[in-house]
Design a protein around this motif. Structure first.
Motif: not given
Lengths: 337, 362
Positions: A316-317, A321-324
């Motif tokens: 969870x940035x 946001x969301x990233x791998x």
């Protein structure tokens, strides 16, 4: 491309290192396709549970803000034993010295080793010295092996992360890698960042005494940083993990250098930090315990195991946001330990 | 104020995302915006910004990574230079792993070539001073942002009388390919997030010709709040039927840019046609070393034989650099082509679209 060549990336602790181990070294040396991929081997000797590990140190430069190759060589091996829940007892020390190396510098390194060993409560009990012609090694390389004993019935290893587990990091991340990098010739940065190099066995003993079997996994995020270590554990345990970027503890210096150089602190090495995967019901209490330890002042909960899965790690940035999150790819900073 | 944390504020970012959502409610077709700056590409992936945007906004990456747009024949020449016994290659780290036609610099280094990673071209000049018996070649790859620093390194070498310093120049200028891509009906770009660093040099007015041809342009910073505000300004231009150059990044970029930097570029370089990976030769889109500084031009001064370049048959970097396909559409992505074993340049550079997608996007 020539696949026969060993590249610096094979020593990065990231994906390439893993491939080299899995495809070549582990099957050849042990005959097993997959050995337990932990920081130390667990051995049974007449009813005693022993942990045994070895590590080589090629850091460049040999002296950097916050430490030198000597204390690094002691602490690194002590920490590998501690991460298996073992009490480190004995260390070996093998040195490969380049012809023409300064005797005084060697004395400084040896003194640093002795001080670090005393601080960690271990004894350096055997050793070896080789000198190679000028140009055949870079100053000084050190290998240390360590033996520790496991005095409790707990199982601590990378396969034991469970859904719900909270992930505690014992302090700010990226300090060691950035300190070495900043000390390196050609990088004229006055960042004030110091290596976090320190023995973690005391902190581990406190954690295990208080947490018992609610402490599931311990690992020190060295080469490859927190990202690579968390990904390794996710794969080993077969779970998915979500990290929370906003809660990652970072010093202003590390943040600044990382911004300037375009590095991600999540992939930068630490030498005095641990990750602990602990059961959710004890997480806050164990976090407070880590924070009360001199080496854990800036500890934080940085994420949790969400579910049984295929080892996917997400972040969870800081902006929501969301990233791998993947393992370190290639070499980020060679020769940082 | 440290000019960083303020622009990474979660509530600020959430507010911008909500405004974009409201602006695009009920839009009939999705809007496509292209960014042409590797740092934007990274910021968008690293902060997961796509997951904050409504489906009506599509962000695509263009030729914004200087390493990625550098064609194979340049790398092949660098490899050939590295193989000369008295040559030291000095380069920014990313170039090391870019595969050329038959080898990479990393492979050459493992085989014994003297290749050093430097953080500034001045470090390369210092290397040349320290090692007078070697010819030090700096790999001058980049856009308008790095060109002034490399120009400065050549001037430094000249003023210090350093004669063993050379630059293998492959500088490129960004407005040309932006014009080309904006005219592509298949891409149908609704607007550009114009680069941050490059614009600090060339100035926001450099995009006026694009805007006059109907393309909304917003010069945008690369903190997450900057990027979302850039998107918001683009959406507003489209909704209001405007096509202008707007400058979201006024804290760094001016209309006229950095005159001193432009001057030093004009002094040391001359515009030339340049080959872009995926786009071929674009007229006037490159910078080569001016004739009066020829003695620092590696291409002119150190002749090497370079075999004709070959491209990997499956690699779709070219289309990725033009925004035509996403990394996930490439059959090599994540299988044959990974950051450890990159087939194409987009997987190598830390600012490459495929590297960002591999590291953050899966």
């Amino acid at each position: 491309m020539d696949n026969d060549l060993i590249l610096l990336g094979h020593g990065s602790g990231g994906n390439l290192s893993h491939q080299l181990l899995e495809e070549l070294l582990i099957p050849t040396l042990s005959g097993l396709e997959m050995a337990d991929r932990n920081d130390a081997a667990l051995l049974d000797l007449a009813g005693e549970r022993l942990a045994f590990t070895t590590d080589s140190y090629v850091v460049e430069p040999l002296f950097f803000p916050g430490g030198c190759i000597g204390d690094l060589a002691v602490n690194g091996t002590v920490n590998d034993l501690a991460m298996m829940g073992a009490t480190p007892l004995w260390l070996s020390c093998a040195m490969i010295i380049e012809e023409g190396f300064s005797r005084q510098k060697l004395a400084e390194v040896a003194t640093a080793m002795r001080v670090a060993a005393d601080l960690a409560g271990v004894k350096i009990v055997t050793g070896d010295t080789k000198v190679v012609p000028r140009g055949k090694a870079d100053g000084l390389f050190i290998n240390t092996s360590g033996i520790g004993v496991i005095r409790h019935g707990l199982q601590i290893d990378g396969t034991r992360a469970r859904p719900g587990d909270r992930i505690i990091v014992s302090g700010t991340i990226g300090d060691h890698g950035i300190a070495v990098m900043a000390a390196r010739e050609g990088l004229e940065l006055e960042s004030g960042v110091k290596s976090d190099c320190a023995p973690l066995n005391g902190l581990v003993a406190d954690l295990l005494a208080a947490g018992g079997n609610t402490v599931h996994v311990l690992r020190d995020p060295t080469r490859g940083g927190v990202a690579t270590t968390v990904k390794e554990i996710a794969l080993q345990s077969g779970v998915d993990i979500t990290l929370d970027e906003a809660s990652l503890p970072l010093t202003a210096g590390v943040k600044g250098v990382c911004s300037i150089l375009g590095l991600d602190p999540l992939y930068v090495a630490n030498e005095g930090k641990l990750l602990a995967f602990v059961a959710p019901e004890r997480a806050d209490e164990l976090l407070a315990l880590v924070q009360s330890h001199p080496l854990g002042k800036n500890a934080a909960i940085i994420g949790e195991v969400t579910e049984i899965g295929k080892g996917k790690v997400r972040m969870r940035t800081s902006v929501g946001g969301l990233r791998g999150v993947e393992m370190l790819a290639g070499e980020q900073l060679p020769r940082i330990c | 104020m440290n000019y960083q944390d303020e622009f990474r504020d979660r509530e600020l970012v959430a507010g911008l995302a909500e405004r974009i959502r409201l602006l695009t409610l009920g839009m009939e077709r999705p809007l496509t915006f292209m960014e042409v700056c590797g740092t934007h590409t990274m910021a968008i992936y690293q902060y997961g910004l796509r997951t904050l945007l409504p489906p009506q906004v599509r962000l695509i990456s263009g030729p914004g990574c200087p390493v990625c747009v550098t064609p194979n024949d340049y790398l092949d020449r660098a490899v050939a230079l590295a193989r000369l016994p008295d040559v030291t290659i000095a380069t920014f780290g990313d170039m090391l792993r870019v595969p050329g036609s038959r080898s990479s610099l990393m492979e050459e280094r493992a085989k014994g070539a003297d290749i050093r990673i430097v953080y500034s071209p001045l470090d390369a000049v210092a290397l040349a001073t320290k090692n007078p018996e070697r010819r030090v070649v700096f790999l001058g790859v980049g856009f308008e942002t790095t060109a002034p620093a490399i120009a400065g390194s050549i001037l430094t070498a000249r003023s210090k009388g350093v004669t063993n310093y050379f630059v293998l120049a492959a500088h490129k200028t960004i407005p040309g390919p932006m014009a080309l891509l904006s005219a592509d009906p298949e891409l149908a770009i609704d607007g550009y997030l114009c680069p941050a660093h490059v614009s600090a040099i060339i100035g926001a007015d450099a995009y006026l010709p694009l805007a006059e041809r109907g393309i909304p342009c917003v010069v945008t910073g690369f903190e997450p709040a900057d990027v979302l505000q850039g998107v918001e300004l683009l959406v507003r231009q489209v909704k209001e039927g405007r096509h202008q150059v707007e400058n979201q990044y006024r804290r760094v970029v001016s209309r006229e840019g950095n005159r001193k930097a432009q001057e030093i570029i004009r002094q040391l370089f001359v515009p030339a046609d340049a080959a872009w990976r995926g786009m071929g030769i674009l007229p006037g889109s490159g910078l080569v070393i001016a004739p009066e500084f020829r003695e620092y031009d590696a291409q002119a001064m150190i002749p090497v034989t370079v075999e004709p370049p070959v491209e990997h048959p499956g690699c779709r970097c070219g289309e990725i650099l033009r925004g035509k396909v996403s990394p996930f559409d490439c059959p090599l992505f994540g299988g044959l082509c990974t950051p450890e074993t990159p087939v194409g340049a987009c997987m190598v550079s830390s600012e490459g679209t495929c590297a960002a997608a591999y590291k953050y996007g899966r």
